[in-house]
Scaffold this motif. Structure first.
Motif, mmCIF file in Angstrom:
data_model
loop_
_atom_site.group_PDB
_atom_site.id
_atom_site.type_symbol
_atom_site.label_atom_id
_atom_site.label_comp_id
_atom_site.label_asym_id
_atom_site.label_seq_id
_atom_site.Cartn_x
_atom_site.Cartn_y
_atom_site.Cartn_z
ATOM 1 N N PRO A 291 -13.807 -13.523 -1.703
ATOM 2 C CA PRO A 291 -14.260 -14.384 -0.602
ATOM 3 C C PRO A 291 -13.855 -15.839 -0.815
ATOM 4 O O PRO A 291 -14.048 -16.403 -1.892
ATOM 5 C CB PRO A 291 -15.784 -14.229 -0.644
ATOM 6 C CG PRO A 291 -16.009 -12.884 -1.260
ATOM 7 C CD PRO A 291 -14.911 -12.726 -2.271
ATOM 8 N N GLY A 292 -13.260 -16.431 0.221
ATOM 9 C CA GLY A 292 -12.841 -17.818 0.155
ATOM 10 C C GLY A 292 -11.458 -18.033 -0.428
ATOM 11 O O GLY A 292 -10.928 -19.149 -0.365
ATOM 12 N N ALA A 293 -10.856 -17.001 -1.004
ATOM 13 C CA ALA A 293 -9.520 -17.150 -1.596
ATOM 14 C C ALA A 293 -8.485 -17.423 -0.510
ATOM 15 O O ALA A 293 -8.562 -16.886 0.608
ATOM 16 C CB ALA A 293 -9.138 -15.898 -2.373
ATOM 17 N N ARG A 294 -7.540 -18.263 -0.839
ATOM 18 C CA ARG A 294 -6.406 -18.514 0.040
ATOM 19 C C ARG A 294 -5.171 -17.876 -0.591
ATOM 20 O O ARG A 294 -4.861 -18.140 -1.754
ATOM 21 C CB ARG A 294 -6.199 -20.009 0.237
ATOM 22 C CG ARG A 294 -7.268 -20.651 1.119
ATOM 23 C CD ARG A 294 -7.081 -22.155 1.225
ATOM 24 N NE ARG A 294 -7.922 -22.711 2.283
ATOM 25 C CZ ARG A 294 -7.997 -24.009 2.571
ATOM 26 N NH1 ARG A 294 -7.286 -24.887 1.864
ATOM 27 N NH2 ARG A 294 -8.763 -24.429 3.556
ATOM 28 N N ILE A 295 -4.490 -17.045 0.188
ATOM 29 C CA ILE A 295 -3.370 -16.266 -0.327
ATOM 30 C C ILE A 295 -2.151 -16.483 0.554
ATOM 31 O O ILE A 295 -2.242 -16.415 1.788
ATOM 32 C CB ILE A 295 -3.712 -14.760 -0.364
ATOM 33 C CG1 ILE A 295 -4.949 -14.508 -1.231
ATOM 34 C CG2 ILE A 295 -2.531 -13.943 -0.872
ATOM 35 C CD1 ILE A 295 -5.461 -13.074 -1.157
ATOM 36 N N LEU A 296 -1.015 -16.740 -0.075
ATOM 37 C CA LEU A 296 0.269 -16.742 0.611
ATOM 38 C C LEU A 296 1.038 -15.517 0.142
ATOM 39 O O LEU A 296 1.280 -15.355 -1.062
ATOM 40 C CB LEU A 296 1.064 -18.009 0.299
ATOM 41 C CG LEU A 296 0.470 -19.325 0.830
ATOM 42 C CD1 LEU A 296 1.293 -20.515 0.345
ATOM 43 C CD2 LEU A 296 0.400 -19.316 2.351
ATOM 44 N N ALA A 297 1.391 -14.656 1.072
ATOM 45 C CA ALA A 297 2.067 -13.403 0.728
ATOM 46 C C ALA A 297 3.406 -13.331 1.440
ATOM 47 O O ALA A 297 3.469 -13.347 2.674
ATOM 48 C CB ALA A 297 1.201 -12.207 1.110
ATOM 49 N N LEU A 298 4.475 -13.256 0.645
ATOM 50 C CA LEU A 298 5.821 -13.075 1.186
ATOM 51 C C LEU A 298 6.036 -11.588 1.401
ATOM 52 O O LEU A 298 5.880 -10.794 0.469
ATOM 53 C CB LEU A 298 6.851 -13.631 0.199
ATOM 54 C CG LEU A 298 8.323 -13.467 0.557
ATOM 55 C CD1 LEU A 298 8.689 -14.337 1.741
ATOM 56 C CD2 LEU A 298 9.193 -13.808 -0.653
ATOM 57 N N THR A 299 6.383 -11.172 2.614
ATOM 58 C CA THR A 299 6.543 -9.745 2.880
ATOM 59 C C THR A 299 8.025 -9.373 2.954
ATOM 60 O O THR A 299 8.902 -10.225 2.913
ATOM 61 C CB THR A 299 5.832 -9.319 4.177
ATOM 62 O OG1 THR A 299 6.650 -9.632 5.300
ATOM 63 C CG2 THR A 299 4.477 -9.985 4.310
ATOM 64 N N SER A 300 8.283 -8.082 3.098
ATOM 65 C CA SER A 300 9.657 -7.568 3.041
ATOM 66 C C SER A 300 10.398 -7.636 4.364
ATOM 67 O O SER A 300 11.606 -7.833 4.398
ATOM 68 C CB SER A 300 9.654 -6.116 2.573
ATOM 69 O OG SER A 300 9.324 -6.011 1.218
ATOM 70 N N ASP A 301 9.667 -7.436 5.473
ATOM 71 C CA ASP A 301 10.360 -7.272 6.750
ATOM 72 C C ASP A 301 9.403 -7.532 7.905
ATOM 73 O O ASP A 301 8.269 -7.994 7.706
ATOM 74 C CB ASP A 301 10.954 -5.858 6.853
ATOM 75 C CG ASP A 301 9.931 -4.768 6.552
ATOM 76 O OD1 ASP A 301 8.750 -4.927 6.947
ATOM 77 O OD2 ASP A 301 10.295 -3.762 5.929
ATOM 78 N N SER A 302 9.839 -7.201 9.110
ATOM 79 C CA SER A 302 9.045 -7.474 10.309
ATOM 80 C C SER A 302 7.769 -6.636 10.372
ATOM 81 O O SER A 302 6.842 -6.980 11.098
ATOM 82 C CB SER A 302 9.888 -7.227 11.565
ATOM 83 O OG SER A 302 10.382 -5.899 11.588
ATOM 84 N N ASP A 303 7.730 -5.537 9.630
ATOM 85 C CA ASP A 303 6.522 -4.700 9.612
ATOM 86 C C ASP A 303 5.513 -5.151 8.557
ATOM 87 O O ASP A 303 4.378 -4.669 8.535
ATOM 88 C CB ASP A 303 6.899 -3.244 9.333
ATOM 89 C CG ASP A 303 7.774 -2.647 10.426
ATOM 90 O OD1 ASP A 303 7.581 -3.033 11.599
ATOM 91 O OD2 ASP A 303 8.646 -1.819 10.105
ATOM 92 N N GLY A 304 5.923 -6.065 7.660
ATOM 93 C CA GLY A 304 5.062 -6.487 6.565
ATOM 94 C C GLY A 304 3.734 -7.080 6.989
ATOM 95 O O GLY A 304 2.678 -6.709 6.449
ATOM 96 N N PRO A 305 3.701 -8.008 7.952
ATOM 97 C CA PRO A 305 2.416 -8.581 8.348
ATOM 98 C C PRO A 305 1.426 -7.537 8.865
ATOM 99 O O PRO A 305 0.242 -7.572 8.514
ATOM 100 C CB PRO A 305 2.801 -9.583 9.442
ATOM 101 C CG PRO A 305 4.194 -9.973 9.103
ATOM 102 C CD PRO A 305 4.832 -8.716 8.578
#
Length: 423
Positions: free
Chosen positions: A155-169
């Protein structure tokens, strides 16, 4: 008196002049590069990069263009084959943050290369969000399982996630929604730094974005529903979080066992008779550099270990289906060994000790008299330490409360001597 200081030569250093330039390039292309980086590109005899990178730098390239080959190791060999000529490798953003620079530096001394980094996707995303990068979890899911996000869901964590492709999000949003984090705010940042840049805001549980750009970073601020599986940082996670059939090291004993195993950066654990995989999973949760090989002879339990590993965000845990000692043959040498099941079988203890690296730690737990006899004999023969773990839990006794003792656990802890020989 003169004193000479002698040091071991650094194998990554070289007397050769720099011939390789690694240039980080963003979606703004040449406009975002400095003069030196542009000069390196224009004078290179060969420029390596992805098709998008080569297009972004197009007008500055005068030499041969070489797109990445598959498998990527072929391209590494091609770069090495050009040694001594002016060569440029184009990379996304910062080449040494989940980038190609890391791969190339394993083969090329750093004195033979020049590096021109650009802002990473994480830096650009943090600037758009107004987040302090040092307080933000940065995770690359590019070509990696989305389950890797799970240990960071606090809870409260801020995460930046780099995904692989258009389906990643969408895949990441579905994981959050299905795990009790559907109310988390979810921002998709696409094609950062270029003319196609787009930023959209969502809630994980109501995610409906279609057709995201292939180049995207997801910025997530975690909101946990009641009962969501937040993985505590301390060892001894709640037993109820694991799928198991009763073959599990209970959380109090597990905490003591992991303390005795004392995981250190980059180490490998053999978890023999892994049951639910709880010891090996929590070993890996201690640090992303840690690895586990779980040895389990029952196919249903082996499948359960794999499911648990994904659920806890350590999908890289390796499972070997087979019975020790035979299943131990040919495995990578462990830094630590845990024996939780099957240790009283003939040859298991001797094979575990033989396989352990000098200076490695072995921890074995016993709840049966047969296994306890094995541990007593090993302690008498090899030393180490023995402890007895007795736990009682309060439970109803009629209308009152009393202590109900759990089965006691005998634990042997031993460090293999640096110069070990069988006696």
């Amino acid at each position: 008196m003169r004193i000479r200081l002698l040091s071991t030569p650094d194998p990554t250093l070289s007397t050769a002049a720099p011939w390789l330039s690694i240039v980080g390039i963003g979606e703004d292309g040449l406009a975002g590069l400095g003069d030196e980086a542009k000069a390196a590109i224009s004078t290179a005899t060969v420029v390596f990069g992805g098709a998008r990178h080569l297009e972004l730098a197009g007008s500055a390239i005068s030499g041969e263009r070489q797109s990445w080959l598959s498998p990527f190791e072929r391209s590494v060999e091609a770069v090495l084959a050009a040694r001594g000529r002016p060569v440029v490798v184009l990379a996304s953003g910062d080449p040494f943050f989940y980038g190609v620079g890391v791969t190339l530096s394993r083969r090329i001394p750093r004195a033979e290369m020049r590096v021109f980094p650009a802002p990473s996707a994480f830096s650009l995303a943090a600037s758009r969000m107004g987040w302090a990068l040092q307080d933000t979890v940065c995770v690359s899911l590019h070509g990696r399982p989305v389950d890797l996000i799970r240990p960071h869901l606090h809870p409260g964590a801020r995460i930046l996630a780099l995904t692989s492709d258009s389906d990643g999000p969408a895949a990441l949003a579905a994981l959050l929604a299905g795990s009790g984090f559907g109310r988390s705010t979810f921002t998709v940042l696409e094609a950062l730094g270029g003319t196609r840049e787009r930023v959209s805001h969502h809630m994980a549980g109501q995610f409906e974005l279609a057709g995201a750009d292939m180049l995207n970073v997801c910025a997530v601020e975690i909101v946990a529903a009641r009962g969501a599986p937040v993985l505590a940082y301390t060892p001894g996670l709640d037993d109820a979080l694991f799928e198991h059939d009763g073959q599990i090291t209970k959380h109090e004993v597990r905490a003591l066992t992991l303390s005795a195993l004392a995981p250190r950066r980059g180490e490998l654990l053999w978890d023999i008779g892994a049951g639910s995989g709880s010891i090996g999973i929590e070993w890996m949760l201690a640090d992303p550099s840690l690895r586990t090989i779980a040895i389990e002879g029952h196919p249903e339990r082996a499948a359960r270990i794999r499911r648990n590993a994904g659920k806890f965000g350590v999908p890289g845990l390796a499972v070997v289906e087979g019975m020790a000692p035979d299943a131990l043959a040919g495995l990578a040498t462990p830094d630590a060994v845990f024996i939780g099941g099957g240790g009283s079988e003939v040859g298991v203890m001797d094979a575990a000790i033989a396989g352990l690296k000098p200076g490695g730690r072995l921890v074995a737990n016993a709840v049966t008299t047969e296994m306890e006899a094995v541990l007593l004999a090993q302690h008498a023969r090899r030393g180490g330490s023995l402890i007895r773990i007795d736990i009682a839990r309060a439970s109803p006794v009629g209308q009152m409360t009393g202590w109900r003792p759990a089965m006691p656990v005998t634990q042997w802890r031993w460090v293999k001597p640096a110069e070990h020989s069988e006696d």
